[in-house]
Design an enzyme around this catalytic site. Structure first.
Site, PDB file in Angstrom:
ATOM      1  CB  CYS A 129      42.504 -11.508  77.163  1.00  0.00           C
ATOM      2  SG  CYS A 129      43.729 -11.040  78.404  1.00  0.00           S
ATOM      3  CG  ASN A 138      32.786 -15.821  65.039  1.00  0.00           C
ATOM      4  OD1 ASN A 138      31.751 -16.277  65.513  1.00  0.00           O
ATOM      5  ND2 ASN A 138      33.715 -15.269  65.793  1.00  0.00           N
ATOM      6  CB  THR A 186      29.691  12.421  54.579  1.00  0.00           C
ATOM      7  OG1 THR A 186      29.105  13.696  54.825  1.00  0.00           O
ATOM      8  CG2 THR A 186      30.292  12.396  53.178  1.00  0.00           C
ATOM      9  CB  ALA A 232      29.261  -7.214  60.348  1.00  0.00           C
TER      10      ALA A 232
END
Length: 389
Positions: free
Chosen positions: A335, A158, A246, A75
């Site tokens: 972090c 998310n 590919t 994504a």
């Protein structure tokens, strides 16, 4: 889901490969190893046919046609192709604005920053309410001058699981001639997707969020929009010339299989089962006397597997470490040089820095059991009591 002594409750970070997906992938790791772009012998034909089937599976998950699916590495790459691939459109259309929200995934936020800093694109960040729902008036204001080329939003957040009203947002954007890109990484397990009904122009997907392999994703691009795009990866003209290289046959097969398996699980009530597991999780926390609150939207506007909880009186990193190796979850914190920063998503919905630092995301999944939930709460209670003792 248990792996050894550990209970996995971080399904929005990644999901394990479904056994059926692995079975379908295996032959393409060994026997059917041909290059799918080799068109002069049977090895290539078999691989190409498998990719065609996989492409149809992914397309079927979102109501698209197979030729509108561009395979990518995930994504994040899809998001990059969707926005950087239309740079010439930004210029030719004399529309210099990109609209995103304050609570987008970092891959969108950082693309927006780069477009703004290096390509003179005007970026507008839409505000949200305490549930993470985007402010319609703010979107309307951002579109008012008809200078927006693209509006890019996550359909399902998310961190806090907020499900946006895509149809309403898309209708508003289209009325101003603005293209719509949707980051749908988290969406397939949460909502039904139909790109035609939603009227979106581009939509990013990730295999490893739906019990498929990592390293493979897709960008749905409507046919007429494909003509406006330029590739980011130049190669041999694969994927309609929009993404060279590919294709990894086994990963594409796994993605297609995961899409088909997910449709079957949704039909059998997987989302409702996840909601019941979350209700049990909250009931067990309350019964244990843990002082917590839920961050984000009510259940009817939330990813069925998502819980984002503020443990008052604790620091999330301490609680997460104290439950290791028994419970796997995440804080959503970043972090930098050893200094943990509270989640920008939680701060955007109005949490104080203290509460944002005390918050943890738990996400249940396909293989989570009721026993996993009750055992996880026992480990959390021990850690919570120890830290507050």
């Amino acid at each position: 889901m248990r792996v050894g002594d550990s209970i996995y409750l971080d399904h929005q970070a990644t999901t394990p490969i479904d056994p059926q997906v692995k079975l379908e992938m295996d032959p393409y790791l060994y026997d059917v190893f041909g290059n799918p772009h080799s068109s002069e012998h049977s090895f290539g034909w078999y691989a190409s046919k498998a990719i065609d089937k996989a492409r149809a599976g992914v397309a079927g998950l979102i109501g698209a046609d197979p030729d509108e699916i561009i395979f990518t590495s995930g994504a994040t790459e899809s998001n990059n192709l969707a926005l950087f691939g239309l740079m010439e459109f930004f210029n030719s259309a004399r529309r210099r604005k990109l609209i995103v929200s304050q609570i987008e995934h970092k891959s969108i936020i950082n693309i927006a920053k780069k477009l703004s800093n290096e390509y003179n694109v005007d970026c507008f960040y839409v505000k949200c309410d305490k549930y993470g729902l985007l402010d319609g008036e703010d979107i309307g204001q951002s579109l008012k001058d008809n200078s927006a080329a693209i509006l890019s939003i996550s359909s399902v957040n998310n961190e806090i699981g907020t499900i946006q009203n895509l149809i309403e947002i898309t209708r508003l954007a289209k009325s101003h001639g603005t293209l719509v890109h949707v980051d749908a990484s988290q969406a397939p397990c949460a909502i039904d997707i139909d790109v035609v009904k939603m009227d979106v122009d581009m939509l990013s997907l990730s295999s490893h969020k739906i019990y498929g392999p990592k390293g493979i994703g897709a960008l749905y691009v409507r046919r007429d929009v494909q003509k406006l795009m330029k590739p980011m990866i130049i190669g041999g003209g694969q994927e309609h010339g929009l993404r060279g290289g590919t294709l990894p046959t086994h990963q594409c097969v796994g993605f297609g299989a995961a899409a088909n398996v997910l449709k079957a699980h949704i039909a059998s009530g997987e989302r409702e089962r996840l909601r019941k597991l979350k209700a049990l999780f909250l009931a067990e926390l309350s019964r244990a006397g843990i002082n917590y609150s839920v961050n984000g939207p009510p259940e009817n506007q939330r990813h069925p597997g998502n819980l984002n909880l503020c443990f008052h009186g604790c620091i999330a990193q301490d609680l997460l470490m104290a439950t290791q190796p028994h419970v796997a979850a995440s804080s959503g914190s970043a972090c930098n040089s050893g200094v943990f920063e509270p989640s920008y998503v939680l701060k955007a919905i109005g949490l104080t820095e203290e509460d944002a630092r005390a918050s943890i995301r738990y996400s249940v999944g396909r293989y989570t059991t009721e026993k996993d939930v009750t055992c996880a709460v026992e480990y959390i209670l021990r850690a919570y009591t120890s830290l507050n003792g």
